[in-house]
Design a protein around this motif. Sequence first.
Motif, mmCIF file in Angstrom:
data_model
loop_
_atom_site.group_PDB
_atom_site.id
_atom_site.type_symbol
_atom_site.label_atom_id
_atom_site.label_comp_id
_atom_site.label_asym_id
_atom_site.label_seq_id
_atom_site.Cartn_x
_atom_site.Cartn_y
_atom_site.Cartn_z
ATOM 1 N N LEU A 32 0.871 -1.159 0.000
ATOM 2 C CA LEU A 32 0.000 0.000 0.000
ATOM 3 C C LEU A 32 0.915 1.217 0.000
ATOM 4 O O LEU A 32 1.656 1.432 0.961
ATOM 5 N N ALA A 33 0.882 1.962 -1.097
ATOM 6 C CA ALA A 33 1.749 3.133 -1.188
ATOM 7 C C ALA A 33 0.909 4.385 -1.050
ATOM 8 O O ALA A 33 -0.225 4.433 -1.526
ATOM 9 N N ALA A 34 1.456 5.388 -0.374
ATOM 10 C CA ALA A 34 0.741 6.660 -0.281
ATOM 11 C C ALA A 34 1.509 7.702 -1.070
ATOM 12 O O ALA A 34 2.738 7.744 -1.017
ATOM 13 N N ILE A 35 0.776 8.509 -1.833
ATOM 14 C CA ILE A 35 1.385 9.653 -2.492
ATOM 15 C C ILE A 35 0.940 10.868 -1.700
ATOM 16 O O ILE A 35 -0.244 11.183 -1.630
ATOM 17 N N LEU A 36 1.913 11.522 -1.075
ATOM 18 C CA LEU A 36 1.606 12.595 -0.133
ATOM 19 C C LEU A 36 2.100 13.910 -0.711
ATOM 20 O O LEU A 36 3.233 14.001 -1.183
ATOM 21 N N GLY A 37 1.256 14.919 -0.683
ATOM 22 C CA GLY A 37 1.693 16.212 -1.178
ATOM 23 C C GLY A 37 0.678 17.269 -0.832
ATOM 24 O O GLY A 37 -0.487 16.953 -0.574
ATOM 25 N N THR A 187 -2.499 -4.501 -4.844
ATOM 26 C CA THR A 187 -1.588 -3.386 -4.725
ATOM 27 C C THR A 187 -2.449 -2.128 -4.671
ATOM 28 O O THR A 187 -3.397 -2.008 -5.438
ATOM 29 N N ALA A 188 -2.135 -1.218 -3.754
ATOM 30 C CA ALA A 188 -2.996 -0.047 -3.624
ATOM 31 C C ALA A 188 -2.161 1.221 -3.595
ATOM 32 O O ALA A 188 -1.058 1.246 -3.046
ATOM 33 N N ILE A 189 -2.685 2.255 -4.226
ATOM 34 C CA ILE A 189 -2.026 3.558 -4.213
ATOM 35 C C ILE A 189 -3.027 4.570 -3.685
ATOM 36 O O ILE A 189 -4.136 4.700 -4.207
ATOM 37 N N LEU A 190 -2.613 5.264 -2.623
ATOM 38 C CA LEU A 190 -3.506 6.197 -1.958
ATOM 39 C C LEU A 190 -2.947 7.597 -2.117
ATOM 40 O O LEU A 190 -1.766 7.823 -1.873
ATOM 41 N N VAL A 191 -3.776 8.529 -2.531
ATOM 42 C CA VAL A 191 -3.339 9.914 -2.657
ATOM 43 C C VAL A 191 -3.893 10.686 -1.477
ATOM 44 O O VAL A 191 -5.065 10.534 -1.143
ATOM 45 N N THR A 192 -3.060 11.462 -0.819
ATOM 46 C CA THR A 192 -3.554 12.214 0.329
ATOM 47 C C THR A 192 -2.708 13.458 0.574
ATOM 48 O O THR A 192 -1.551 13.526 0.155
ATOM 49 N N HIS A 193 -3.321 14.443 1.234
ATOM 50 C CA HIS A 193 -2.525 15.601 1.653
ATOM 51 C C HIS A 193 -2.309 15.542 3.168
ATOM 52 O O HIS A 193 -1.695 16.422 3.745
ATOM 53 N N ASP A 194 -2.851 14.481 3.786
ATOM 54 C CA ASP A 194 -2.836 14.371 5.236
ATOM 55 C C ASP A 194 -1.661 13.484 5.652
ATOM 56 O O ASP A 194 -1.663 12.275 5.425
ATOM 57 N N VAL A 205 5.766 5.631 1.381
ATOM 58 C CA VAL A 205 5.196 6.963 1.139
ATOM 59 C C VAL A 205 6.064 7.688 0.127
ATOM 60 O O VAL A 205 7.293 7.691 0.241
ATOM 61 N N ALA A 206 5.407 8.279 -0.872
ATOM 62 C CA ALA A 206 6.119 9.116 -1.836
ATOM 63 C C ALA A 206 5.669 10.551 -1.617
ATOM 64 O O ALA A 206 4.481 10.836 -1.672
ATOM 65 N N VAL A 207 6.612 11.439 -1.333
ATOM 66 C CA VAL A 207 6.262 12.833 -1.100
ATOM 67 C C VAL A 207 6.439 13.594 -2.404
ATOM 68 O O VAL A 207 7.497 13.530 -3.031
#
Lengths: 350, 535
Positions: A32-37, A187-194, A205-207
């Motif tokens: 589970l990857a998060a794209i954070l920005g 496989t999951a990709i989550l987009v968040t600003h939190d 986590v990818a910033v």
Amino acid sequence: MSDVLLREIVAGYEGSEDVLSGITMTIPHGDLAAILGPSGSGKSTLLRVIAGLVRPRAGAVMLGGRAVSGPRVHVPTEKRRIGLVPQDAALFPHLSVRANVAFGLPRTERNSARVAQMLDLVDMSDFADRSPGELSGGQRHRVALARALAPDPDVVLLDEPFSALDASLRTEIRAHVRRVLRYAGATAILVTHDQDEALSIADQVAVVNNGRLMQVGTPAELYTEPASRWVAQFVGGAIVLAGRWNGKAVECPLGTVPARVHGTETPAKGAAVDVVLRPEQMALHPRGKRAPTGVTALVRDVEYFGHDCLVTLDLPGHPEPVQSRVLGNQQWARDSEVVVTVTSEGIAFT
Amino acid sequence: MLRSATHTEDAEYTFGSHRATRRPVSHYVLALGALFAAALAAIPLVYLLVRVSAANPTVVSELVARGRTLELLFNTVGLVVSVAAASLVIGVTIAWLVTRSDLAGRRAWLVISSLPLAIPSYVAAFGWVATTPLRGFWGAWLVLTVCNIPLVTLPTVAALRQSNSGAEDVARTLGKSRIAAFMAATWPQVRPAALAGTLLVSLYVLSDFGAVALMRFDAFTWAIHTAYSSLFDRTLAATLSVLLAVLGIALVYAERRARGAHTRFGSTVTTRTPVVPTPLGRGAILAHTGLASIAVLSLGVPLATLVRYLGLRVEGAIAVTAADLAADLGATVMLAGAGAAIALTLSFPIGLFAARVGGALARLAESVSYLGLALPGIVVGLALVFFSLAVVPALYQTGLMLAFAYGILFLPKALGAVRSSIEQVEPGLEDVGRTLGETQWGVWRRVTARIAWPGIGAGALLVALTAMKELPATLLLRPTGTDTLATSLWRLTEASAYSAAAPYAVLLIVAATIPTLLLTREAMAHTAPRKGARL
């Protein structure tokens, strides 16, 4: 295997500048990857590129070893075997919960056990015949997740899925979603600003900022080894203090703060560096004879959360207020003077 | 999830130069459909121009320059301006009374003052002609004004409800009188809506045929009809039609501009303070009297005439049997239904293209579709007579041609319904549908169309009900031997057979009441207190 590979993605919308300027990353199967920005960083565009809803100007997307976007290939969205859970759940309002989940299944399977199985997975079996308008926010998200997982996608994309929920509900749904995704093995990709969300839920986590990748790593790596001042401040709210390097520590408004140097280059003695500290690295003590040696600061404001509290301090010799996170059993009065000490080493950026 | 057939599958994906501006194939298909529909909608105007340019240029220029044409122009423009001015003043006054004053029975008065929309202008004219000696300019002016006031009242009421009354209160505290404060603070917020309504009134007056013809007032529309059916001078009819079309297009252009200004304005108003109704005092008597007089002129006279003639049995007069009535009603419903189907078919690609793709081509297609609003019925009817005679003689005086005319005339109404219904469907739903393995067309079919359907259906019903009342194009294009409710009413009134005409008038009013109630309900909906219910 359903690894996700992104290579040098450049993308933008018609008549606009590049929103993404060269993003490369790999998400291993089952992660589970998060794209954070921050908002406007291009993170949602990246998701739309993976989904095939936006065609990149350059670069390639590989899903499970198959090129789906590239110089000569563009696999349409519907053939990518992906699932999407949008911010507002976006359930089809004209269909029942059951029909929503069945939407992506082939005609012959729409009445099969698969739908019941998916509803069971998200604990929504009792609501199969409801219409989406009758569901609460959290229930809608669970149905949206079941709908995305029903056709057994290789990758599930979650676009700020929890931001529309109440804070109390968010934690609960987040944990639930994570369990379901683990169980489904997708496989999951989550987009968040939190950043709390990204750190708590993701394996990786990818910033992202200004269309560029700032850092990729596990939540712990990101927090303890930020790649830049910006990442440090964005993830976990760091304090950045200007000072001078003395060989082992940084002389700064908080006194002599022991620090390790970021990167391989060791600065010369006396060189100007910035030291990065986390709010919980600062301890507060009442003034008096028994107070340890430290810098005296003025308490400007106290935000109390119960389990902990955030104390805003004015430091002598530092123009901006800094924040210290202390346990909730401590009581600090506004406008009182306190002694600040640093409990562990900081990171020095040249 | 291993896919062994990767290489063979790749073959069906789009290969080609890699540019960001590439659009999916479905968009090209949609663009073609929209442009084809727009081309069909442009047939009347194009063919009218073809017909005029084929005529002897000296004859045409003589026709344009002669005194009679100027007289018609003067008459039509004079009627348009005087009706528009009266509707603006009276409409805004009524709107203010029912939203901002303490007048008793404001909601009831709002409903009563929107009801004239349910009376087609030629039915109202029939009412006046059958009972009073009123004719000519003042007859046409009176009938058209009282019928069209609601077109100003309703949008102004909506704008007044949206407007910020706080600004007016501030103006009062700064020493302005009540009227001066209204003009300085509230009127600028309401003006775009009121002007858009007034331009719509102008457009209706410009294209009105029935009322001016029954009132024997020499306006363009009546002159075109006479030139074609009595004088058999087709070049004259075509030339006058082109002049009328130019006026109509100019008005629609102005109306679109005013409406655009309206939407921009509405969105900037953020805060709303509760409105304290202005006490009228003794003025209330004047207000009730005024509203009652308008109700008598707009509703009372036509309805009283109907009641009188329905009860009257004149010996030796033309009698209408129930069978005649049923036959005409059947023909009307069939033709109007076919017209609505055509309008919907034409509006679907344009609406989908405009709502989902946009761009210059979409705007072009939309603009062309507004020709239906700009071209008076008589002009579309005449143009299609020329067109069918010259290009598809087999379709001349067939129901299909008439339905096609309805389709073009009411395309803007259908397009409005299609577009707003599609825009209500969030694009996010389509994205989700795509990720679930459905193609673009499949998503439009399974998601967008299904959700937009109720709104589009209501739009189609509105078009059909409006088409049932259409008179001038129907007179020119109807199949020989077929009558609709409108043409029968027209024929019988022309023959002074008022008691025979009355049942037709009743049916037409019934047909027009449904859309009026829908419109009024929309205006009323904003008065209902907002409940704090949230999901």
